[in-house]
Design an enzyme around this catalytic site. Structure first.
Site, PDB file in Angstrom:
ATOM      1  N   LYS A  10       0.867  -1.200   0.000  1.00 45.42           N
ATOM      2  CA  LYS A  10       0.000   0.000   0.000  1.00 45.42           C
ATOM      3  C   LYS A  10       0.891   1.234   0.000  1.00 45.42           C
ATOM      4  O   LYS A  10       2.033   1.196   0.469  1.00 45.42           O
ATOM      5  CB  LYS A  10      -0.954   0.013   1.189  1.00 45.42           C
ATOM      6  CG  LYS A  10      -0.324   0.076   2.589  1.00 45.42           C
ATOM      7  CD  LYS A  10       0.038   1.452   3.067  1.00 45.42           C
ATOM      8  CE  LYS A  10       0.768   1.419   4.408  1.00 45.42           C
ATOM      9  NZ  LYS A  10       1.565   2.597   4.712  1.00 45.42           N
ATOM     10  N   LEU A 107       5.393   0.509   3.368  1.00 39.62           N
ATOM     11  CA  LEU A 107       4.581  -0.014   2.263  1.00 39.62           C
ATOM     12  C   LEU A 107       3.571  -1.062   2.739  1.00 39.62           C
ATOM     13  O   LEU A 107       2.921  -1.716   1.921  1.00 39.62           O
ATOM     14  CB  LEU A 107       5.493  -0.613   1.186  1.00 39.62           C
ATOM     15  CG  LEU A 107       6.465   0.385   0.540  1.00 39.62           C
ATOM     16  CD1 LEU A 107       7.435  -0.335  -0.394  1.00 39.62           C
ATOM     17  CD2 LEU A 107       5.699   1.465  -0.220  1.00 39.62           C
ATOM     18  N   ASP A 144      -2.758  -1.033  10.182  1.00 38.79           N
ATOM     19  CA  ASP A 144      -2.920  -0.957   8.723  1.00 38.79           C
ATOM     20  C   ASP A 144      -3.629  -2.190   8.151  1.00 38.79           C
ATOM     21  O   ASP A 144      -4.054  -2.183   6.989  1.00 38.79           O
ATOM     22  CB  ASP A 144      -1.546  -0.846   8.026  1.00 38.79           C
ATOM     23  CG  ASP A 144      -1.012   0.569   8.038  1.00 38.79           C
ATOM     24  OD1 ASP A 144      -1.805   1.507   8.275  1.00 38.79           O
ATOM     25  OD2 ASP A 144       0.197   0.749   7.799  1.00 38.79           O
TER      26      ASP A 144
END
Ligand code: C5P
Length: 298
Positions: A10, A107, A144
């Site tokens: 992401k 990420l 996340d």
């Protein structure tokens, strides 16, 4: 029987820190997007009799990370939380991670691996479980991970778990470049607590630009307030050097992703993105050209 699921990276197109909470976490306001750089997660479940490693119910295999024997990985914690939720005994299992997403990079690689494992467990054991419940389980191990369960493009609030899907981005490419150092997330949050941000991301403006299909407007608003908290020392300066190189190579917008150190540049044009990546790869081998991607959660 082996089951495999892709775990996309992401990026945070925009990231604002609103406040530090009493529980030690921070309320965030972000726009997040999954992109086409994938880890591969393979799950194999055993009948207890077939498990040669009798003292270990959960085996995590990775190429380059090893864990102490008594360490409970986040993947194992996620699996325990999943079987706890469905009130069913946990089978012995082996989880293999084939990593392409750099670790500790901003990420979401670790969170996405956990999310992919949870999607597999749902597919096998509880196909009717609402995605919201899977996301609640995911939040027990990582802020996340709820976003990584659903992927696509979303506004994320709270710790990152309050998610609102928004329409997909117009066609575009990202160059992601990871310099060779890591920043522990809690440390960067602590630094950010002590900084007055000179400017705040215009996240509502970015949402409007997304809804209008205005790629230039989106690119103009890529911001990450963590950048204001970075120490002014040599390794961290690389982040700004990469941003400058991306802009010189035709990126319409750049920002650090999450708590870094990865930086992305947004390009309307694939050939410009490839050319920028070729230049950056000379100094930063972990440079990737990716596209926005969705996750099929059916
Ligand atoms: O949730 P996760 O374990 O991934 O977060 C790692 C660390 O980042 C937390 O321990 C916390 O220090 C910080 N964090 C935060 N606010 C958030 C998310 C993470 O302060 N919304």
């Amino acid at each position: 029987m082996k089951y495999t699921e892709l775990a996309p990276a992401k990026i945070n197109l925009a990231l604002d820190i609103l406040r530090r909470r009493d529980d030690g976490y921070h309320d965030l306001y972000m726009i997040m997007q999954t992109v086409s750089l994938f880890d591969r997660v393979t799950l194999e479940e055993f009948e207890i009799a077939n498990n040669k490693n009798q003292d270990r119910k959960f085996i995590l295999e990775t190429e380059n990370i090893s864990f102490p024997a008594d360490y409970i990985t986040l993947e194992e914690r996620a699996a325990i939380a999943f079987f706890d939720e469905i009130k069913s005994p946990m089978p012995d299992m082996r989880v293999k991670l084939e990593k392409s997403i750099p670790a500790y990079a901003g990420l979401g690689g670790g969170s996405s691996d956990i999310a992919a494992l949870l999607r597999l467990l749902r597919k096998i054991h509880a196909p009717d479980m609402p995605i919201k419940i899977l996301q609640k389980i995911a939040l027990r191990v990582s802020s996340d991970a709820p976003f990584c369960i659903q992927g696509g493009l979303a506004i994320a609030e709270g710790r990152g778990e309050i998610l609102t899907r928004i329409s997909p981005l117009p066609a575009c490419w990202f160059v992601i470049c990871k310099p060779d150092f890591g920043i522990p997330t809690p440390e960067l949050f602590a630094l950010a607590d002590r900084v007055q941000f000179p400017e705040r991301p215009d996240i509502n403006g970015m949402i409007y630009a997304v809804q209008s299909g205005d790629l230039r407007g989106i690119a103009n608003k890529t911001r990450n307030v963590f950048e204001y908290a970075l120490p002014d020392t040599k390794p961290y300066r690389q982040i700004f050097e990469i941003k400058t190189k991306l802009l010189k190579s035709g990126a319409w917008g750049t920002a650090m992703s999450g708590s870094g150190p990865s930086v992305f540049g947004l390009f309307p044009d694939l050939s410009d993105a490839n050319a920028a990546a070729d230049i950056l790869k000379r100094d930063f081998p972990e440079t990737f050209v990716v596209q926005p991607c969705e996750i099929d959660t059916r």
